[in-house]
Design an enzyme around this catalytic site. Sequence first.
Site, PDB file in Angstrom:
ATOM      1  CG  HIS A 282      -2.086   0.899   1.150  1.00 23.95           C
ATOM      2  ND1 HIS A 282      -2.283   1.941   2.024  1.00 23.95           N
ATOM      3  CD2 HIS A 282      -3.134   0.931   0.295  1.00 23.95           C
ATOM      4  CE1 HIS A 282      -3.395   2.575   1.721  1.00 23.95           C
ATOM      5  NE2 HIS A 282      -3.934   1.990   0.673  1.00 23.95           N
TER       6      HIS A 282
ATOM      7  CE  LYS B 110      -1.246   5.171  -1.019  1.00 26.80           C
ATOM      8  NZ  LYS B 110      -1.612   3.890  -1.566  1.00 26.80           N
TER       9      LYS B 110
ATOM     10  CG  ASP C 219      18.047  12.159 -11.017  1.00 30.12           C
ATOM     11  OD1 ASP C 219      18.002  11.075 -11.636  1.00 30.12           O
ATOM     12  OD2 ASP C 219      17.933  13.269 -11.589  1.00 30.12           O
TER      13      ASP C 219
ATOM     14  CG  HIS D  29      -7.575   8.092  -0.579  1.00 30.38           C
ATOM     15  ND1 HIS D  29      -6.240   7.955  -0.922  1.00 30.38           N
ATOM     16  CD2 HIS D  29      -8.045   6.836  -0.375  1.00 30.38           C
ATOM     17  CE1 HIS D  29      -5.926   6.666  -0.940  1.00 30.38           C
ATOM     18  NE2 HIS D  29      -6.989   5.967  -0.609  1.00 30.38           N
TER      19      HIS D  29
ATOM     20  CE  LYS E 159      -4.249   6.760   2.356  1.00 31.55           C
ATOM     21  NZ  LYS E 159      -5.586   6.308   2.415  1.00 31.55           N
TER      22      LYS E 159
ATOM     23  CG  ASP F  62      -0.998  19.906  21.107  1.00 30.33           C
ATOM     24  OD1 ASP F  62      -2.238  19.875  21.077  1.00 30.33           O
ATOM     25  OD2 ASP F  62      -0.310  19.354  21.990  1.00 30.33           O
TER      26      ASP F  62
END
Length: 483
Positions: free
Chosen positions: A220, A222, A227, A401, A403, A408
Site C-alpha cells: 500500500h 506510495k 535521482d 482519501h 491520511k 497541537d
Amino acid sequence: MTWHQIIELIVTLNAILAIITVFREKRDIAATWAWLLVLTVFPVFGFIIYAFIGRQMPHKQLTRVQQQVAVALDKRLDQQRTENGSEANLADEITTGAATMVNMFMATDEAFLARKNRVKIFTNGDDLFHSLIEDIEAAQSSIHIEFYTFYADNIGTEIRDLLVKKAKEGVEVRVIYDPWGSMGTNTRFFKPLLDAGGYVERFLGTRPAFIDFRLNFRDHRKIVVIDGKEGYIGGYNIGDQYLGRKPKFGFWRDTHLRIVGSGVFALQRHFMMDWNATDRAHPFSEGELVDKYFPLIKVKGDTTMQIVSSGPDSDMQQIKMGYMRMIQQATKTLWIQTPYLIPDDSVLDSLRCAAMSGVDVRIMVPDKPDHPFVYRATQYYARQLADDGVKIYYYHNGFIHAKTMVVDGRMASVGSANLDFRSFKLNFEINSFLYDEKLAKKLEEIYQEDIDKSELITPQKFADQSLYLKFKQMFSRLLSPIL
C-alpha cells in the site's frame, strides 16, 4: 442418509475445520474470533473468503532483503550530517515529546532523523501530477516508483510513456506495483517500458490479480524517488480517479508531500529494500549504491522528519505506535483525516482518553463509500467516538482519501496508512512524521478549509439513523479485524 443428517455432517465438519484453520496460525484474538464467525456462519463459502484474505504470508517472502543497502545508507548519512551540521542542538528543533518519538522510531524501524528538508504539500491531483511529471522529465540518473495503484488509464499511460522516454535516454527506471491495487494493469501494459530497458515488478513477485488468491499483505506504499534527490510520499496513487475524473467519487481530496533533502534517503532505502525483496534477478549493484542512489544533497530546508515503514514482516506495528504516541501527546488539538476509521481497541481508547481530557479531537471521513463493509464499519466507530466527545466530520466535496494527523500545531504525520486494522497489521505502509511547527500549522489551515466543505455529525444525528443502517454498521464492525 437423510438430507437432515447430511446438513448436520457438513456443519460439524465445517466447525472442526474452522477451528483447525484459524488456530493453526498465530494471530491476535480479535482476528481469531472474527474468522471463526465468518467460517461458522457461512459454511463452505467462508473458506472461500478465507482463501482470499485469511491466510498468513509465507515467511520466505519476508527474508529476501540484502543488507548492503543499510551499509551504503549509513555511509552517506555520516557525510550528510556533516553537511547539515552537528545534531547537538536537536533540542532546539523538536520538543521533548517528539524526541521520545524519534527514539521509538529509531528503535523499532531504524528510522533516522532527517534534518533541514524542504517539503511541499499537495492537496490537488492536478498540481501533484504536474510536479511529478516535471521531476520525471528532469531525471538524469534514476527513477524509482512504487505504488499500490498504477492504473492503465489516461494518466497511467501518460506516465508510462514518459518513463519509456526516460529509459530510452539511459535513465534507470524501476517500477513496483501491487496487482490487486492495480487491477486491470498487466505486464502487457508495461511492455513498452520493458522493451526500452526499464524494470517492472509485481510486489514480492506476486501473481497477477486474477490468479492471486491472497488479498492481504498488499503493498500500500506510495514512493517516488528521482535521482536520489527528490521524493514523494502520501496518499495519492496513479490513476484518473485521483484527478477527479471518475463521477463515482468526484473531486479526489488527498494529501501528498514532495521532499528535497536527506528524508529522500529514507524513501530510497525503503524502495531498494522492497525491490531487493521482489526482484532477485536484477538487484542494485553494491559498488554504485552510495554515489548513484544516495547523492550528497545540499539543501537548506526547515523540516525535521522521519520516514517510518510498517508491515506484516514485523510485529511492531511501527506506524500505529507512532499514531498512538501522537494521540497521547496531544494537549490542545488532535485533528485527523482518514478514509477508513476502523481502530483497534488500543487506538480507540487513546482517542477516547484524549477527547475526555479536553483535547479538541476531530476526525474527518468521507460521506460516501468506496468499500461498503469498510464504510459501514467506519460509521460505527465514528458513532462511538462521537458519543465520547470526538467531533466527526463528513467531507462533502468529493472523496477524502488523505491520511493525516496534526497535534497541537507542532507535529504531523502524512503517509499511506489509514486509521484501521488493515494498515496497522496487514498492509505494507509508509508514513512521514514531521517535526516542524510551520508545516503543521499549514496542515491545520488546510484542515480548516476542508471543514468548510464538511458537515459536523453530532451524536443526535447518529442516533437518528435508521435501525437498518445501525444493524449494517454493527454487523460490519464484527468483521472489522479482517476488513
